[in-house]
Write a protein that holds these residues in place. Structure first.
Motif, PDB file in Angstrom:
ATOM      1  N   LEU B 370       0.841  -1.209   0.000  1.00 53.59           N
ATOM      2  CA  LEU B 370       0.000   0.000   0.000  1.00 53.59           C
ATOM      3  C   LEU B 370       0.876   1.260   0.000  1.00 53.59           C
ATOM      4  N   PRO B 371       0.815   2.064  -1.086  1.00 51.76           N
ATOM      5  CA  PRO B 371       1.732   3.198  -1.189  1.00 51.76           C
ATOM      6  C   PRO B 371       1.146   4.533  -0.745  1.00 51.76           C
ATOM      7  N   VAL B 372      -0.100   4.542  -0.242  1.00 51.92           N
ATOM      8  CA  VAL B 372      -0.732   5.824   0.099  1.00 51.92           C
ATOM      9  C   VAL B 372      -1.160   5.846   1.564  1.00 51.92           C
ATOM     10  N   ASP B 373      -1.403   7.071   2.031  1.00 49.96           N
ATOM     11  CA  ASP B 373      -1.835   7.312   3.410  1.00 49.96           C
ATOM     12  C   ASP B 373      -3.358   7.180   3.451  1.00 49.96           C
ATOM     13  N   VAL B 374      -3.839   6.101   4.100  1.00 46.40           N
ATOM     14  CA  VAL B 374      -5.288   5.861   4.157  1.00 46.40           C
ATOM     15  C   VAL B 374      -5.820   6.299   5.522  1.00 46.40           C
ATOM     16  N   ALA B 375      -6.871   7.110   5.512  1.00 44.92           N
ATOM     17  CA  ALA B 375      -7.497   7.560   6.763  1.00 44.92           C
ATOM     18  C   ALA B 375      -8.318   6.411   7.342  1.00 44.92           C
ATOM     19  N   THR B 376      -7.995   5.984   8.551  1.00 38.45           N
ATOM     20  CA  THR B 376      -8.794   4.939   9.196  1.00 38.45           C
ATOM     21  C   THR B 376      -9.727   5.528  10.252  1.00 38.45           C
ATOM     22  N   SER B 377      -9.568   6.828  10.501  1.00 39.78           N
ATOM     23  CA  SER B 377     -10.541   7.570  11.313  1.00 39.78           C
ATOM     24  C   SER B 377     -10.696   8.920  10.618  1.00 39.78           C
ATOM     25  N   PRO B 378     -11.750   9.691  10.934  1.00 37.29           N
ATOM     26  CA  PRO B 378     -11.940  10.968  10.234  1.00 37.29           C
ATOM     27  C   PRO B 378     -10.667  11.824  10.336  1.00 37.29           C
ATOM     28  N   ARG B 379     -10.267  12.383   9.227  1.00 33.28           N
ATOM     29  CA  ARG B 379      -9.003  13.128   9.175  1.00 33.28           C
ATOM     30  C   ARG B 379      -9.275  14.553   8.737  1.00 33.28           C
ATOM     31  N   GLU B 380      -8.770  15.507   9.505  1.00 34.62           N
ATOM     32  CA  GLU B 380      -8.956  16.909   9.163  1.00 34.62           C
ATOM     33  C   GLU B 380      -8.114  17.260   7.940  1.00 34.62           C
ATOM     34  N   LEU B 381      -8.714  17.987   7.023  1.00 37.63           N
ATOM     35  CA  LEU B 381      -7.995  18.422   5.823  1.00 37.63           C
ATOM     36  C   LEU B 381      -7.536  19.866   6.024  1.00 37.63           C
ATOM     37  N   PRO B 382      -6.494  20.284   5.274  1.00 34.30           N
ATOM     38  CA  PRO B 382      -5.905  21.604   5.514  1.00 34.30           C
ATOM     39  C   PRO B 382      -6.865  22.766   5.241  1.00 34.30           C
ATOM     40  N   ALA B 383      -6.548  23.917   5.828  1.00 30.64           N
ATOM     41  CA  ALA B 383      -7.297  25.147   5.565  1.00 30.64           C
ATOM     42  C   ALA B 383      -6.891  25.692   4.195  1.00 30.64           C
ATOM     43  N   GLY B 384      -7.546  26.760   3.762  1.00 29.36           N
ATOM     44  CA  GLY B 384      -7.217  27.401   2.481  1.00 29.36           C
ATOM     45  C   GLY B 384      -7.872  26.689   1.312  1.00 29.36           C
ATOM     46  N   GLN B 385      -7.448  27.050   0.113  1.00 26.31           N
ATOM     47  CA  GLN B 385      -8.004  26.437  -1.099  1.00 26.31           C
ATOM     48  C   GLN B 385      -7.517  24.994  -1.206  1.00 26.31           C
ATOM     49  N   ILE B 386      -8.438  24.053  -1.276  1.00 26.63           N
ATOM     50  CA  ILE B 386      -8.057  22.645  -1.413  1.00 26.63           C
ATOM     51  C   ILE B 386      -8.905  21.985  -2.510  1.00 26.63           C
ATOM     52  N   ALA B 387      -8.394  20.868  -2.990  1.00 25.99           N
ATOM     53  CA  ALA B 387      -9.153  20.086  -3.971  1.00 25.99           C
ATOM     54  C   ALA B 387      -9.094  18.618  -3.577  1.00 25.99           C
ATOM     55  N   ALA B 388     -10.071  17.862  -4.029  1.00 24.35           N
ATOM     56  CA  ALA B 388     -10.129  16.431  -3.728  1.00 24.35           C
ATOM     57  C   ALA B 388     -10.540  15.659  -4.971  1.00 24.35           C
ATOM     58  N   LEU B 389     -10.013  14.460  -5.061  1.00 25.78           N
ATOM     59  CA  LEU B 389     -10.230  13.587  -6.213  1.00 25.78           C
ATOM     60  C   LEU B 389     -11.283  12.538  -5.877  1.00 25.78           C
ATOM     61  N   ASN B 390     -12.134  12.231  -6.853  1.00 28.64           N
ATOM     62  CA  ASN B 390     -13.031  11.082  -6.713  1.00 28.64           C
ATOM     63  C   ASN B 390     -12.859  10.195  -7.936  1.00 28.64           C
ATOM     64  N   ASN B 391     -12.418   8.965  -7.718  1.00 32.74           N
ATOM     65  CA  ASN B 391     -12.207   8.018  -8.819  1.00 32.74           C
ATOM     66  C   ASN B 391     -13.345   7.019  -8.919  1.00 32.74           C
ATOM     67  N   SER B 392     -13.727   6.690 -10.158  1.00 29.32           N
ATOM     68  CA  SER B 392     -14.674   5.594 -10.389  1.00 29.32           C
ATOM     69  C   SER B 392     -14.280   4.874 -11.668  1.00 29.32           C
ATOM     70  N   PHE B 393     -14.237   3.565 -11.595  1.00 29.65           N
ATOM     71  CA  PHE B 393     -13.855   2.763 -12.752  1.00 29.65           C
ATOM     72  C   PHE B 393     -14.891   1.667 -12.959  1.00 29.65           C
TER      73      PHE B 393
END
Lengths: 82, 407
Positions: B370-393
């Motif tokens: 596993l090469p990524v950081d997976v949140a196993t409990s709710p995780r606060e995201l940074p302040a300021g302008q942010i973006a998030a990805l949603n993948n579907s295949f």
């Protein structure tokens, strides 16, 4: 055992209510299925087959166009009972 | 895309295995709730199905719809209409000309229950007992059509069908209707309701489903070393998309911006995923949104809990997006197939709006690759302008990546 006209009216009103949401007391003998109850041809076909199951009769597809009012249907079903 | 045809999200709706509304679903997700349980239907034991659990909706559609509605709509349309009504109300029932309002609702399998029940009726009781509404109920565009009728949407009503990417592709299609000027408001999302013996038997024969019958709530375990397949889910997610100009003119509450999207196709195997095609979709999304990987802080992964799929996607996310907090919400909801991409868009919009990545449950023994950081409990995201990805295949080699950004 044959159903009475009143039993058939009550049963038809229940079928119409389930199919269309119309209150059962709006399904009265003199009401027209299309003009008064706003029942389209697809719903009418469903109501007919439900009525066949409920009252143990056969309502031929050719006959459906003659069932203009609720009263027409009640009389046809009454007569169709063996 | 910025400017007058920039697309924003102003309404959310969902009915899912963990809640009958968006608020209940999000609350349950943040609490790490599993929506997976042993099925109690007679057909499960009667047919000796190899998989006896699924993620069925938490609130039966018949509990919120009228009897005539449930009789005229396939179950997939029932959950779609429940979610669409919520989304529309949540957007403040926008005043919009019908000719400027569009609908796009995707589905993987369409009216499967209607098809199967009608076939049973035909065999057992003959052709006269087949409901006249059978075809309008089983056609895959039925959900979109019912939503358009409900809302008076006349700018165009469309259905995307790309298996498990259908819901996400619907949102892309809705975005494009607004960008091209065809509509000012589009109700877009995905739906599925095929927790039926046939898909369960078929997916089981593909060895795609988890068979953890003795512990259903832990069966959906994306990224876990002991994952053994996905869990079939049902439900719908719907969003209200709007041109930024239209939303601002009516003073609408804006959750987030639908910044852009990327789509690709693998032209390879009909069922096996291809991480290269997935990475391409993600890169195209960045370009379309005019963002860089540094802007992206969170990803709602496709991650279905299959041995083959999860790690390939995680590697592609890591390669394209770098350091992001990954959530695999299918660990809680199961896999809604055509509804998945839309429900996960709802999750991604809320994650950005509330700056909280939802948890991934059942990840007790992470796959060593596993090469990524997976949140196993709710995780606060940074302040300021942010973006998030949603993948579907989806089966067929369909890859859809959406980017949601702060408004």
């Amino acid at each position: 055992m044959a159903y009475t006209e009143q039993e058939i009216l009550t049963g038809l009103a229940e079928i119409v209510n389930e199919e269309t949401g119309l209150p059962t007391d709006s399904v009265e003998l003199e009401k027209s299925f299309t003009d008064d109850l706003d029942i389209d041809s697809l719903s009418m076909m469903t109501i007919v087959t439900q009525a066949e199951d409920k009252f143990g009769v056969t309502i031929p597809d050719d006959e459906v166009k003659n069932l203009v009012t609720v009263g027409d249907a009640v009389r046809f079903i009454t007569g169709a009972q063996a | 895309m910025a400017g007058s045809r920039s697309v924003v999200v102003t309404g959310l709706g969902a009915t899912t295995p963990i809640g009958g509304t968006v608020a209940d679903t999000w609350k349950a997700a943040l609490a790490g709730t599993s929506g997976v349980a042993t099925m109690t239907h007679d057909w499960v034991t009667g047919l000796e199905l190899p998989v006896t659990f699924a993620a069925e909706v938490a609130v039966e559609p018949s509990a919120v719809l009228t009897v005539p509605e449930t009789r005229r709509m396939d179950r997939s349309a029932q959950v779609a209409i429940v979610a669409a009504r919520e989304a529309w109300a949540d957007a403040g029932t926008p005043e919009v000309e019908g000719t400027r309002l569009g609908v796009v609702v995707g589905t993987g399998l369409g009216g499967l229950w209607t098809l199967m029940n009608s076939w049973d009726t035909l065999k057992e009781r003959g052709p006269r007992r087949v409901l006249p509404m059978t075809v309008p109920m089983l056609m895959p565009n039925s959900s979109a059509a019912y939503v358009s009728i409900e809302l008076g949407a006349k700018a165009g009503t469309h259905t995307t069908v790309s298996a498990c990417a259908s819901g996400a592709e619907a949102i892309v299609a809705g975005m494009e209707m607004i960008r091209s000027g065809r509509a000012d408001v589009v109700v877009a999302g995905g739906t599925e309701a095929c927790v039926h013996a046939l898909p369960i038997a078929a997916f089981a024969r593909m060895q795609a489903l988890s068979t953890r019958n003795d512990s259903p709530e832990t069966a959906s375990r994306p990224y876990d070393a002991t994952r053994d397949g996905f869990v079939l889910g049902e439900g719908a997610g719907i969003v209200v998309l709007e041109s930024e100009e239209h939303a601002k003119a009516r003073g609408a509450r804006i959750y987030a911006r639908l910044a852009g999207a990327g789509m690709s196709s693998d032209a390879g195997d009909i069922a096996a995923p291809d991480a290269a095609g997935q990475a391409r979709a993600m890169r195209l999304a960045l370009t379309d949104a005019d963002l860089t990987a540094a802007d992206v802080v969170h990803a709602n992964a496709h991650a279905t809990s299959t041995p083959a799929g999860d790690i390939g996607e995680a590697e592609a996310i890591n390669e394209v997006m770098g350091d992001v907090v990954v959530s695999a919400t299918k660990s809680m909801t199961g896999h809604l197939l055509g509804g998945a991409g839309a429900l996960e868009t709802v999750f991604t919009v809320l994650a950005v709006a509330e700056r909280t990545a939802p948890p991934t449950i059942n990840l007790t023994d992470p796959d060593p690759r596993l090469p990524v950081d997976v949140a196993t409990s709710p995780r606060e995201l940074p302040a300021g302008q942010i973006a998030a990805l949603n993948n579907s295949f989806g089966f067929g080699g369909h890859n859809v990546s959406l980017l949601i950004a702060t408004a």
